[in-house]
Design a protein around this motif. Structure first.
Motif, short mmCIF file in Angstrom:
data_model
loop_
_atom_site.label_atom_id
_atom_site.label_comp_id
_atom_site.label_asym_id
_atom_site.label_seq_id
_atom_site.Cartn_x
_atom_site.Cartn_y
_atom_site.Cartn_z
N PHE A 29 12.56 6.33 1.61
CA PHE A 29 13.86 6.53 0.98
C PHE A 29 14.26 5.30 0.18
N LEU A 30 15.39 5.37 -0.50
CA LEU A 30 15.86 4.34 -1.44
C LEU A 30 14.88 4.14 -2.59
N GLY A 31 14.12 5.18 -2.88
CA GLY A 31 13.25 5.14 -4.05
C GLY A 31 11.98 4.32 -3.90
N VAL A 32 11.66 3.88 -2.69
CA VAL A 32 10.45 3.08 -2.52
C VAL A 32 9.31 3.97 -2.04
N PRO A 33 8.08 3.67 -2.46
CA PRO A 33 6.94 4.45 -1.97
C PRO A 33 6.67 4.14 -0.50
N THR A 34 6.14 5.09 0.21
CA THR A 34 5.80 4.88 1.61
C THR A 34 4.76 3.77 1.74
N ASP A 35 5.02 2.84 2.65
CA ASP A 35 4.11 1.73 2.90
C ASP A 35 4.19 1.43 4.39
N TYR A 36 3.23 1.98 5.15
CA TYR A 36 3.32 1.87 6.60
C TYR A 36 3.12 0.45 7.10
N ALA A 37 2.37 -0.34 6.38
CA ALA A 37 2.18 -1.73 6.80
C ALA A 37 3.51 -2.49 6.70
N GLU A 38 4.21 -2.38 5.56
CA GLU A 38 5.51 -3.03 5.42
C GLU A 38 6.51 -2.47 6.41
N ALA A 39 6.46 -1.15 6.63
CA ALA A 39 7.35 -0.52 7.59
C ALA A 39 7.13 -1.11 8.98
N TYR A 40 5.88 -1.21 9.39
CA TYR A 40 5.58 -1.74 10.73
C TYR A 40 6.07 -3.18 10.85
N PHE A 41 5.82 -3.98 9.84
CA PHE A 41 6.20 -5.40 9.90
C PHE A 41 7.70 -5.56 10.12
N TRP A 42 8.51 -4.90 9.32
CA TRP A 42 9.96 -5.08 9.42
C TRP A 42 10.52 -4.44 10.68
N LEU A 43 9.96 -3.32 11.09
CA LEU A 43 10.42 -2.69 12.33
C LEU A 43 10.01 -3.50 13.54
N ASP A 44 8.86 -4.16 13.45
CA ASP A 44 8.41 -5.03 14.53
C ASP A 44 9.36 -6.22 14.67
N LEU A 45 9.77 -6.80 13.55
CA LEU A 45 10.73 -7.89 13.58
C LEU A 45 12.06 -7.42 14.18
N ALA A 46 12.52 -6.25 13.73
CA ALA A 46 13.80 -5.73 14.22
C ALA A 46 13.76 -5.53 15.73
N ALA A 47 12.65 -4.99 16.23
CA ALA A 47 12.52 -4.73 17.66
C ALA A 47 12.46 -6.01 18.47
#
Length: 235
Positions: free
Chosen positions: A170-188
Protein backbone atom coordinates in the motif's frame (compact mmCIF):
# COMPACT_ATOMS: atom_id res chain seq x y z
CA UNK A 1 10.14 3.39 23.64
CA UNK A 2 12.66 5.18 21.47
CA UNK A 3 11.61 8.26 20.55
CA UNK A 4 0.90 8.57 15.46
CA UNK A 5 -13.91 5.70 5.61
CA UNK A 6 -11.16 5.35 8.55
CA UNK A 7 -8.70 2.67 7.57
CA UNK A 8 -6.79 0.53 10.06
CA UNK A 9 -3.92 2.95 9.40
CA UNK A 10 -6.00 5.97 10.38
CA UNK A 11 -7.54 4.34 13.43
CA UNK A 12 -4.15 3.34 14.80
CA UNK A 13 -2.80 6.81 14.15
CA UNK A 14 -5.60 8.29 16.22
CA UNK A 15 -5.20 5.74 18.99
CA UNK A 16 -1.46 6.21 19.20
CA UNK A 17 -1.73 9.98 19.48
CA UNK A 18 -4.99 10.45 21.38
CA UNK A 19 -3.43 8.99 24.50
CA UNK A 20 -0.88 11.78 24.61
CA UNK A 21 -3.36 14.49 23.42
CA UNK A 22 -8.97 19.16 24.68
CA UNK A 23 -12.07 25.54 24.90
CA UNK A 24 -9.78 28.57 24.66
CA UNK A 25 -9.20 30.74 27.71
CA UNK A 26 -6.83 33.15 29.38
CA UNK A 27 -4.37 32.92 32.24
CA UNK A 28 -6.67 35.08 34.34
CA UNK A 29 -9.24 32.28 34.25
CA UNK A 30 -6.77 29.73 35.55
CA UNK A 31 -7.97 27.47 38.31
CA UNK A 32 -4.63 27.21 40.06
CA UNK A 33 -5.63 25.07 43.03
CA UNK A 34 -3.28 22.12 43.01
CA UNK A 35 -0.69 23.82 40.81
CA UNK A 36 2.72 24.45 42.36
CA UNK A 37 3.08 28.27 42.53
CA UNK A 38 6.72 27.97 41.48
CA UNK A 39 5.69 25.99 38.40
CA UNK A 40 3.04 28.54 37.51
CA UNK A 41 5.47 31.43 38.01
CA UNK A 42 8.04 29.77 35.78
CA UNK A 43 5.45 29.20 33.04
CA UNK A 44 4.20 32.78 33.30
CA UNK A 45 7.80 33.97 33.00
CA UNK A 46 7.98 32.31 29.58
CA UNK A 47 9.63 28.93 30.16
CA UNK A 48 8.39 26.79 27.24
CA UNK A 49 9.04 23.43 28.87
CA UNK A 50 7.10 24.45 31.95
CA UNK A 51 4.28 25.81 29.79
CA UNK A 52 4.02 22.38 28.18
CA UNK A 53 4.03 20.71 31.60
CA UNK A 54 1.28 23.02 32.82
CA UNK A 55 -0.78 22.39 29.68
CA UNK A 56 -0.41 18.67 30.25
CA UNK A 57 -1.55 19.02 33.87
CA UNK A 58 -4.74 20.78 32.82
CA UNK A 59 -5.29 18.42 29.91
CA UNK A 60 -5.08 15.24 31.99
CA UNK A 61 -6.40 16.60 35.27
CA UNK A 62 -3.12 15.89 37.07
CA UNK A 63 -3.38 17.42 40.57
CA UNK A 64 -5.80 20.01 39.20
CA UNK A 65 -9.34 19.99 37.87
CA UNK A 66 -9.25 19.11 34.18
CA UNK A 67 -9.62 22.30 32.18
CA UNK A 68 -9.24 22.09 28.41
CA UNK A 69 -9.37 25.87 28.07
CA UNK A 70 -6.26 26.15 30.17
CA UNK A 71 -4.61 23.24 28.41
CA UNK A 72 -5.06 25.03 25.08
CA UNK A 73 -3.80 28.30 26.57
CA UNK A 74 -0.55 26.84 27.87
CA UNK A 75 0.11 24.55 24.91
CA UNK A 76 -0.25 27.57 22.64
CA UNK A 77 2.20 29.54 24.78
CA UNK A 78 4.77 26.78 24.44
CA UNK A 79 4.03 26.17 20.75
CA UNK A 80 4.52 29.84 19.92
CA UNK A 81 8.02 29.49 21.32
CA UNK A 82 8.73 26.48 19.13
CA UNK A 83 8.41 23.74 21.75
CA UNK A 84 7.72 20.56 19.72
CA UNK A 85 5.69 18.78 22.41
CA UNK A 86 3.44 21.84 22.74
CA UNK A 87 3.12 22.13 18.95
CA UNK A 88 2.09 18.49 18.72
CA UNK A 89 -0.49 18.79 21.48
CA UNK A 90 -1.93 22.04 20.09
CA UNK A 91 -2.24 20.38 16.70
CA UNK A 92 -4.07 17.51 18.37
CA UNK A 93 -6.58 19.94 19.87
CA UNK A 94 -7.29 21.33 16.42
CA UNK A 95 -7.55 17.83 14.94
CA UNK A 96 -10.22 16.78 17.43
CA UNK A 97 -11.84 20.21 17.87
CA UNK A 98 -11.14 20.25 21.60
CA UNK A 99 -10.97 23.73 23.06
CA UNK A 100 -10.69 25.22 19.58
CA UNK A 101 -12.83 24.86 16.44
CA UNK A 102 -11.99 21.67 14.58
CA UNK A 103 -9.58 22.63 11.83
CA UNK A 104 -7.60 19.97 9.98
CA UNK A 105 -5.46 22.59 8.27
CA UNK A 106 -4.38 24.14 11.57
CA UNK A 107 -3.81 20.68 13.00
CA UNK A 108 -1.54 19.78 10.12
CA UNK A 109 0.36 23.09 10.33
CA UNK A 110 1.11 22.81 14.05
CA UNK A 111 1.98 19.13 13.96
CA UNK A 112 4.23 19.70 10.96
CA UNK A 113 6.20 22.23 13.05
CA UNK A 114 6.82 19.50 15.61
CA UNK A 115 7.61 16.91 12.95
CA UNK A 116 10.22 19.19 11.39
CA UNK A 117 12.00 19.16 14.74
CA UNK A 118 12.15 15.35 14.79
CA UNK A 119 9.17 14.68 17.09
CA UNK A 120 8.46 10.97 16.46
CA UNK A 121 4.70 11.00 17.14
CA UNK A 122 4.36 14.10 14.97
CA UNK A 123 6.30 12.52 12.10
CA UNK A 124 3.99 9.51 12.19
CA UNK A 125 0.89 11.70 12.32
CA UNK A 126 2.08 13.76 9.36
CA UNK A 127 2.61 10.52 7.44
CA UNK A 128 -0.99 9.62 8.29
CA UNK A 129 -2.23 13.05 7.20
CA UNK A 130 -0.66 12.54 3.79
CA UNK A 131 -1.95 8.98 3.60
CA UNK A 132 -5.52 9.93 4.54
CA UNK A 133 -5.75 13.51 3.23
CA UNK A 134 -6.19 15.12 6.64
CA UNK A 135 -5.61 18.85 6.24
CA UNK A 136 -3.51 18.30 3.13
CA UNK A 137 -3.89 16.67 -0.29
CA UNK A 138 -3.27 12.93 -0.25
CA UNK A 139 0.29 12.16 -1.29
CA UNK A 140 1.59 8.61 -0.90
CA UNK A 141 5.16 9.61 -1.66
CA UNK A 142 5.17 12.20 1.13
CA UNK A 143 3.53 9.71 3.45
CA UNK A 144 6.44 7.33 2.84
CA UNK A 145 8.95 10.14 3.41
CA UNK A 146 7.53 10.84 6.87
CA UNK A 147 7.13 7.18 7.75
CA UNK A 148 10.81 6.72 7.02
CA UNK A 149 11.73 9.71 9.19
CA UNK A 150 9.85 8.30 12.15
CA UNK A 151 11.05 4.75 11.54
CA UNK A 152 14.68 5.88 11.37
CA UNK A 153 14.50 7.11 14.96
CA UNK A 154 12.80 4.03 16.39
CA UNK A 155 9.15 5.09 16.38
CA UNK A 156 7.13 1.88 16.61
CA UNK A 157 4.09 2.88 14.53
CA UNK A 158 6.29 4.37 11.81
CA UNK A 159 8.32 1.16 11.61
CA UNK A 160 5.20 -0.98 11.75
CA UNK A 161 3.35 0.83 8.96
CA UNK A 162 6.48 1.12 6.84
CA UNK A 163 6.83 -2.66 7.13
CA UNK A 164 3.18 -3.17 6.26
CA UNK A 165 3.49 -0.87 3.26
CA UNK A 166 6.22 -3.13 1.87
CA UNK A 167 4.48 -6.36 2.92
CA UNK A 168 1.08 -5.55 1.43
CA UNK A 169 1.96 -3.00 -1.23
CA UNK A 170 0.00 0.00 0.00
CA UNK A 171 0.91 3.71 -0.23
CA UNK A 172 1.90 3.07 -3.82
CA UNK A 173 5.04 1.05 -3.06
CA UNK A 174 5.78 -2.30 -4.71
CA UNK A 175 5.77 -5.36 -2.48
CA UNK A 176 9.21 -6.00 -1.01
CA UNK A 177 9.22 -8.77 1.57
CA UNK A 178 12.82 -8.21 2.59
CA UNK A 179 12.19 -4.54 3.46
CA UNK A 180 8.91 -5.53 5.10
CA UNK A 181 10.64 -8.10 7.30
CA UNK A 182 13.40 -5.69 8.29
CA UNK A 183 11.10 -2.90 9.48
CA UNK A 184 8.62 -5.24 11.13
CA UNK A 185 11.49 -6.98 12.89
CA UNK A 186 12.67 -3.62 14.26
CA UNK A 187 9.12 -2.73 15.33
CA UNK A 188 8.72 -6.03 17.16
CA UNK A 189 11.99 -5.40 19.00
CA UNK A 190 11.06 -1.94 20.30
CA UNK A 191 9.96 -1.49 23.92
CA UNK A 192 6.24 -1.62 23.25
CA UNK A 193 3.17 -3.30 24.69
CA UNK A 194 2.64 -7.01 24.22
CA UNK A 195 -0.32 -6.26 21.95
CA UNK A 196 1.79 -4.03 19.69
CA UNK A 197 4.59 -6.56 19.58
CA UNK A 198 2.13 -9.34 18.72
CA UNK A 199 0.74 -7.51 15.68
CA UNK A 200 4.24 -6.71 14.42
CA UNK A 201 5.32 -10.34 14.83
CA UNK A 202 2.21 -11.53 12.98
CA UNK A 203 2.98 -9.39 9.93
CA UNK A 204 6.70 -10.21 10.15
CA UNK A 205 5.74 -13.89 9.90
CA UNK A 206 3.87 -13.16 6.66
CA UNK A 207 6.94 -11.47 5.19
CA UNK A 208 9.26 -14.23 6.44
CA UNK A 209 7.20 -16.89 4.66
CA UNK A 210 8.38 -15.39 1.34
CA UNK A 211 12.09 -15.34 2.21
CA UNK A 212 14.84 -17.94 2.22
CA UNK A 213 16.83 -18.84 5.36
CA UNK A 214 19.85 -17.06 3.89
CA UNK A 215 17.82 -13.90 3.26
CA UNK A 216 16.41 -14.01 6.80
CA UNK A 217 19.88 -14.39 8.32
CA UNK A 218 21.11 -11.39 6.35
CA UNK A 219 18.14 -9.27 7.44
CA UNK A 220 18.59 -10.24 11.08
CA UNK A 221 22.22 -9.15 10.89
CA UNK A 222 21.11 -5.89 9.28
CA UNK A 223 18.68 -5.34 12.18
CA UNK A 224 21.42 -6.07 14.73
CA UNK A 225 23.67 -3.45 13.16
CA UNK A 226 20.77 -0.98 13.03
CA UNK A 227 20.29 -1.22 16.79
CA UNK A 228 24.03 -0.79 17.32
CA UNK A 229 23.88 2.44 15.32
CA UNK A 230 20.66 3.62 17.00
CA UNK A 231 21.06 3.14 20.76
CA UNK A 232 18.03 3.83 22.88
CA UNK A 233 17.86 7.40 24.13
CA UNK A 234 17.40 7.90 27.89
CA UNK A 235 13.88 8.84 28.93
Amino acid sequence: MRTRSLSLWAVLALLSCAGVWAKSGSAAESQTKGIDPALLAKAEAGNAETQYQLGSRYYSGDHVRRNYSQAEFWFRKGAEQGDPDSEFMLGGLYHFGQGVPQDSGQAFAWIMKAAEQGHGDAEFFIATCYGEGWGVAKDNAQSMVWLRKGAAQGHFNSQYFLGRAYAFGFLGVPTDYAEAYFWLDLAASEEVTRREQKKALKDRHVAASHLTPTELASLQERARKWFEDHPAKPE
